[in-house]
Write an enzyme that holds these catalytic residues in place. Structure first.
Site: not given
Length: 503
Positions: A258, A281, A303, A334-336, A364-365, A418
């Protein structure tokens, strides 16, 4: 160029030289300034002069004789530890109860001294330099030509950490971290590497096959098992069996976590350090990217919603092209990689192109944020399940097919990825599904990063709080009873800051 990363003196025995004439390897940026040159002295059978009889000098004497040096220790009043070492290893350490003389320095490979004052150290440095002999004065870097690092000893594997004298305590702490990373059998693997060099060279393998051998060797070295009796033959066979795959390269989808560099996995680190190309990313922390192999080509393919971004088809095409050039490609996410990304599409396209692909999980975050908040996502009295959802469908809008009753369930904890731009619509959907307007909400921006930002809210106040966020920044919305205390604490902190601002 490839083998220099797998062999400390170059796989071709040429001392880790730069790219050969006519090489097509891309030019590398100039290395930044170094406070010290990291180097290792070969001292076996060579005379080293040690001046001083303190406990610190005895430790240096032990280190020098362990490296095979023939140590002459000069000390009018040696400590008990130095006397004991001289008795135990008279072949490696000779003790003379007198002060150093200038002529003692002649012909020595190194001089190590413990001087009471800086003036005495500088005078000794002048004598040593006049005779072309490097000098180290314990705890006096200003008078030293070289320094000892904090050492991790798994001989023939030796790791030394230096802070150029700035913080020995930091060097010791880093040594401890490295010690923790090394599997117990790593010494046996280092010894095996030393034994394998001659028979490997005799096989006269090509550079790619030779590199594949060492990659497989590294996999074994970090597997936690000791090398087997037939390890060399097994590795050669595996390398030859995978020669076709090695030639056409491969892709690994790697989770970067994360944001906090310390949350990257050991396997992800190994992938980064073996990569030829890294496609990363926007949300990947620079410190994590810096963990990658220095020679690797680093390609931004971020992205981000509502901003110009790389097209997914172009990213996939680039991965396939690089792999077909024989490169080991890391797609750093980023994250998983398997949580709210395009991993499924990438895997399918890579398989269809015949490119070997693997996935390395990441933190993951949501899990990083929960850990930072010290909140259990499945606290048994408050949440019998947890659910991760995205606030963006393929068209960039709030998904129409969301199970809003499940998200409104008071017995669940929910994490919305998000969701900053969708906060208003998210509140209306949750309230329409029967959610209590007073349900606690935590908003976490840039979870686990040094600039992480937290805001407490309720479902009813969610849009108002989210309006203060960067619209396209990484943000999580955590909803449910388990976040009550955290939200209350964050709300109190926000009120105190607002009151202080008005004073």
């Amino acid at each position: 160029m490839l083998d220099r990363d797998y062999n400390d003196d170059g796989a071709d025995g040429k001392g880790g030289e730069g790219p050969r004439a006519g090489s097509s390897a891309p030019a590398r940026a100039a290395m930044g300034d170094l406070d010290l040159l990291p180097a290792f002295f070969a001292l076996r059978g060579r005379r080293v002069l040690l001046a001083g009889g303190s406990e610190a000098a005895s430790w240096k004497a032990e280190l020098l004789q362990a490296a095979g040096a023939e140590v002459l220790a000069l000390a009018p009043h040696p400590c008990a530890a130095l006397e004991r070492l001289a008795r135990l290893r008279p072949d490696r350490l000779r003790l003379a109860r007198r002060a150093l003389r200038a002529e003692d320095i002649d012909g020595a490979a190194l001089v190590v001294a413990d001087c009471a004052t800086l003036d005495a150290a500088l005078a000794l440095q002048a004598l040593a330099r006049a005779r072309g002999v490097p000098l180290n004065v314990i705890d006096k870097p200003a008078a030293s030509d070289f320094q000892f690092g904090a050492i991790v000893e798994r001989s023939p594997l030796v790791v030394a950490v230096s802070t150029a004298g700035a913080s020995p305590i930091l060097g010791q702490a880093l040594r401890g971290r490295i010690e923790a990373l090394l599997p117990q059998p790593i010494r046996a693997w280092a010894q095996a590497a030393k034994a394998f060099r001659a028979p490997l060279k005799a096989l006269d393998l090509g550079p790619k096959l030779r590199r594949r051998f060492w990659e497989l060797f590294n996999d074994g070295a970090f597997s936690g098992r000791p090398p087997r009796e037939n390890e060399f033959d097994a590795l050669i066979g595996a390398a030859r069996a995978g020669e076709t795959e090695a030639r056409r390269g491969s892709v690994a989808l790697v989770g970067a976590g994360p944001g906090d560099p310390e949350l990257i996995t050991l396997k992800a680190l190994r992938m980064l350090q073996g990569a030829d190309a890294i496609l990363y990313d926007d949300l990947v922390a620079p410190a994590i990217l810096d963990m990658g192999r220095r020679e690797a080509e680093k390609i931004p393919v971020g992205k981000r919603g509502y901003r110009p971004s790389c097209k997914q088809d172009a990213i996939v095409a680039q991965m396939i092209r690089l792999a077909r050039e024989g490169k080991r490609v890391v797609r750093l996410k980023g994250g998983d990689p398997m949580i709210f990304g395009r991993a499924a599409e990438e895997i399918a396209a890579l398989r269809a192109a015949g490119v070997p692909v693997e996935v390395v999980a990441g933190v993951t975050a949501a899990l990083g944020a929960a850990a930072a908040l010290q909140v259990s996502l499945t606290e048994r009295r408050r949440a019998r399940r947890t659910q991760f959802v995205t606030a963006h469908a393929h068209d960039g809008r709030l998904p129409d097919d969301m199970d809003w009753r499940a998200l409104a369930d008071p017995g669940a904890s929910s994490v919305v990825y998000m969701g900053a731009r969708m906060a208003g619509a998210l509140r209306e959907k949750l309230l329409g599904a029967g959610a209590d307007p007073a349900t606690p909400v935590m908003i976490v921006e840039r979870a686990t990063c040094p600039d992480e930002r937290r805001m407490g809210a309720t479902i009813d106040a969610l849009p108002e709080r989210a309006a203060a966020l960067a619209p396209d920044g990484p943000c999580l919305i955590l909803i449910g009873a388990p976040f009550g205390e955290a939200a209350a604490g964050a709300g109190a902190a926000q009120a105190a800051e607002a009151a202080a601002a008005q004073v």
